[in-house]
Write a protein that holds these residues in place. Structure first.
Motif, short mmCIF file in Angstrom:
data_model
loop_
_atom_site.label_atom_id
_atom_site.label_comp_id
_atom_site.label_asym_id
_atom_site.label_seq_id
_atom_site.Cartn_x
_atom_site.Cartn_y
_atom_site.Cartn_z
N GLU A 237 0.83 -1.21 0.00
CA GLU A 237 0.00 0.00 0.00
C GLU A 237 0.86 1.26 0.00
N ARG A 238 1.97 1.22 0.72
CA ARG A 238 2.84 2.41 0.85
C ARG A 238 3.93 2.47 -0.22
N ASN A 239 3.97 1.44 -1.08
CA ASN A 239 4.96 1.44 -2.16
C ASN A 239 6.38 1.57 -1.60
N LEU A 240 6.68 0.80 -0.56
CA LEU A 240 7.96 0.94 0.15
C LEU A 240 9.12 0.39 -0.66
N ASN A 241 10.26 1.10 -0.60
CA ASN A 241 11.48 0.56 -1.19
C ASN A 241 12.13 -0.40 -0.19
N ALA A 242 13.37 -0.77 -0.41
CA ALA A 242 14.02 -1.79 0.43
C ALA A 242 14.30 -1.31 1.84
N HIS A 243 14.34 0.00 2.06
CA HIS A 243 14.68 0.58 3.36
C HIS A 243 16.02 0.03 3.86
N ASN A 244 16.91 -0.20 2.94
CA ASN A 244 18.28 -0.62 3.24
C ASN A 244 19.08 -0.38 1.97
N GLN A 245 20.07 0.51 2.05
CA GLN A 245 20.78 0.91 0.83
C GLN A 245 21.56 -0.24 0.22
N TYR A 246 22.09 -1.12 1.05
CA TYR A 246 22.85 -2.25 0.52
C TYR A 246 21.94 -3.19 -0.29
N LEU A 247 20.75 -3.45 0.25
CA LEU A 247 19.80 -4.30 -0.47
C LEU A 247 19.24 -3.57 -1.69
N GLN A 248 18.97 -2.26 -1.53
CA GLN A 248 18.39 -1.47 -2.62
C GLN A 248 19.31 -1.44 -3.84
N ILE A 249 20.58 -1.23 -3.60
CA ILE A 249 21.49 -1.12 -4.74
C ILE A 249 21.71 -2.49 -5.38
N MET A 250 21.59 -3.58 -4.59
CA MET A 250 21.68 -4.92 -5.17
C MET A 250 20.47 -5.20 -6.06
N ILE A 251 19.29 -4.75 -5.62
CA ILE A 251 18.08 -4.92 -6.44
C ILE A 251 18.22 -4.16 -7.75
N GLU A 252 18.75 -2.95 -7.67
CA GLU A 252 18.80 -2.07 -8.85
C GLU A 252 19.94 -2.40 -9.80
N THR A 253 21.12 -2.69 -9.24
CA THR A 253 22.32 -2.81 -10.09
C THR A 253 23.10 -4.09 -9.87
N GLY A 254 22.64 -4.94 -8.95
CA GLY A 254 23.35 -6.18 -8.70
C GLY A 254 24.65 -5.98 -7.95
N ILE A 255 25.53 -6.95 -8.08
CA ILE A 255 26.78 -6.97 -7.31
C ILE A 255 27.71 -5.83 -7.70
N PHE A 256 27.61 -5.32 -8.95
CA PHE A 256 28.52 -4.27 -9.41
C PHE A 256 28.27 -2.96 -8.66
N GLY A 257 27.00 -2.63 -8.45
CA GLY A 257 26.67 -1.41 -7.71
C GLY A 257 27.08 -1.52 -6.26
N LEU A 258 26.81 -2.66 -5.63
CA LEU A 258 27.18 -2.85 -4.23
C LEU A 258 28.69 -2.76 -4.05
N LEU A 259 29.43 -3.38 -4.95
CA LEU A 259 30.89 -3.35 -4.87
C LEU A 259 31.41 -1.92 -4.98
N THR A 260 30.85 -1.15 -5.90
CA THR A 260 31.29 0.25 -6.07
C THR A 260 30.98 1.07 -4.82
N LEU A 261 29.79 0.87 -4.25
CA LEU A 261 29.42 1.60 -3.04
C LEU A 261 30.37 1.26 -1.89
N VAL A 262 30.66 -0.02 -1.73
CA VAL A 262 31.57 -0.44 -0.66
C VAL A 262 32.97 0.13 -0.89
N LEU A 263 33.41 0.20 -2.13
CA LEU A 263 34.72 0.78 -2.44
C LEU A 263 34.77 2.26 -2.08
#
Length: 427
Positions: free
Chosen positions: A332-358
């Motif tokens: 009902e609230r159209n909630l996103n992942a409410h967790n940036q690590y999970l959100q970026i994995m949903i959107e860009t997979g492992i490449f986005g998460l790796l870049t963020l961690v770097l």
């Protein structure tokens, strides 16, 4: 002579516009966005004056942020089925600030930090004024002061359950409570680490209103962020006076006590004691609502670990899982992942998460290899980000991604030692 005059005019007003951006970042999203655009245009114009001082030092952050933007772009155009440029608009900060701060090394970073703090002071005072305005009620020709939105609750209950105009979403009307709490906490850190940048009355005012403002947001993540800042000021700052350490310790104890009586924390503790931490599809609020979002996010990541589902289809994919699992309120609230690590994995997979961690690692390495006040600022900034990434999809909102990109670039590109701090007013 004419060209020299134009260069001086350009440099002067570029500085003022940067100050204006730092001031308006906590105040108004639209104005600060327009100022970013203007800064980029002026940076490009500066190329014609050869008014440049390129960054010759290796700076991983200034390189990694555009790479993260490119990852989002690839995700949108090559992975997503639903392609709209709006998904990249609020992420342009990842590109804008590295360009500006790589090209212009004459940026007055000290002035920028000061104006950001001033902006947070103004934002708090505006929120406080708005609360007083909403608390004054006209009844039968008479004015009455009533801060409660629900007269059936006691004053304390209204505070805890966001029924008081001086707390929660009613107080923090400019920005979402968690983001506003992060802004105020970071200003509190700057104020106490770089005291010579401010007058004594500014330090006194900020040390009162910034912690008070975080408490008034009633954001649990905000409380945690303030705790991080207080710990940093107590244990990382070698120049803290003993009396000030005692006062900070008292404040820290009071903050922890306040957090412990918050109804969300009490409910979580009760659930843990009663082993009622299993997923509840009908959860309406609190940590359990986030657990539903996290569970749905992990389900998507399991099926798309490499590339994700694309930044343009992430919310659609989440809503489909919410529907399948009968998670009523997240849907009902159209909630996103409410967790940036999970959100970026949903959107860009492992490449986005790796870049963020770097990026976080590069900032942490910068803090580890320097000393002095800047070490405290950067280290605290990284911990604040890593902590808030656990509970919010920070890079999904302009107010989050602009804060992340702006200060990541500014701090990673900031000289460790400068005499400008000694020239600040502090009177």
């Amino acid at each position: 002579m004419y060209l020299t005059g134009m260069k001086d005019f350009y440099a002067k007003y570029f500085k003022y516009i940067f100050f204006a951006f730092a001031l308006f970042l906590p105040l108004n999203e639209k104005v600060s966005t327009l100022l970013i655009v203007l800064l980029v245009i002026l940076t490009i114009v500066g190329l014609s004056f050869n008014n440049l001082s390129l960054n010759k030092e290796k700076n991983a952050v200034l390189l990694l942020l555009p790479i993260l933007f490119a990852v989002y772009g690839i995700s949108l155009f090559f992975v997503s089925e639903h392609i709209e440029f709006k998904y990249l608009e609020n992420k342009l900060s990842l590109l804008a600030f590295p360009i500006i701060l790589a090209v212009r090394q004459d940026v007055d970073r000290i002035g920028i930090l000061r104006f950001f703090v001033f902006g947070c002071i103004l934002a708090y005072l505006i929120c406080l004024g708005n609360s007083f305005f909403n608390a004054i009620v006209l009844e039968s020709g008479n004015f009455r002061f009533n801060p409660l939105n629900n007269d059936s609750r006691t004053f304390f209950e209204a505070i805890m359950y966001e029924g008081n105009v001086f707390f929660g979403k009613y107080f923090s009307f400019i920005y979402h409570q968690t983001y506003f709490a992060v802004y105020l906490s970071f200003s509190f850190l700057i104020l106490n680490v770089y005291k010579r940048m401010f007058c004594k009355w500014q330090i006194l005012l900020g040390n009162i209103i910034f912690p008070l403002g975080v408490i008034q947001t009633m954001s649990m993540a905000g409380f945690g962020t303030l705790l991080i800042v207080v710990f940093a000021l107590l244990f990382l700052n070698p120049y803290v006076h003993r009396l000030k350490m005692i006062l900070f310790g008292i404040f820290l104890a009071a903050l922890i006590a306040g957090i412990s009586i918050h109804p969300r924390i009490q409910k979580l503790v009760r659930d843990l004691r009663m082993n009622e931490t299993l997923i509840k599809p009908n959860a309406m609020d609190g940590i359990m609502l986030r657990v539903l979002s996290w569970d749905a996010s992990i389900e998507i990541i399991k099926n798309h670990p490499i590339t994700g589902v694309g930044v343009g289809d992430s919310q659609k994919a989440l809503n489909e899982v919410y529907k399948d699992k009968k998670y009523i309120h997240p849907l009902e609230r159209n909630l996103n992942a409410h967790n940036q690590y999970l959100q970026i994995m949903i959107e860009t997979g492992i490449f986005g998460l790796l870049t963020l961690v770097l990026i976080l690692t590069a900032l942490f390495y910068r803090a580890a290899t320097i000393s002095g006040p800047l070490k405290i600022i950067i280290f605290s900034f990284v911990i604040m980000l890593a902590f808030n990434f656990l509970f919010e999809s920070i890079l999904s909102r302009y107010i989050g991604i602009s804060f992340f990109a702006f200060f990541s670039c500014l701090l990673s590109n900031m000289p460790q030692k400068t005499t400008d701090f000694e020239k600040a007013p502090n009177k």
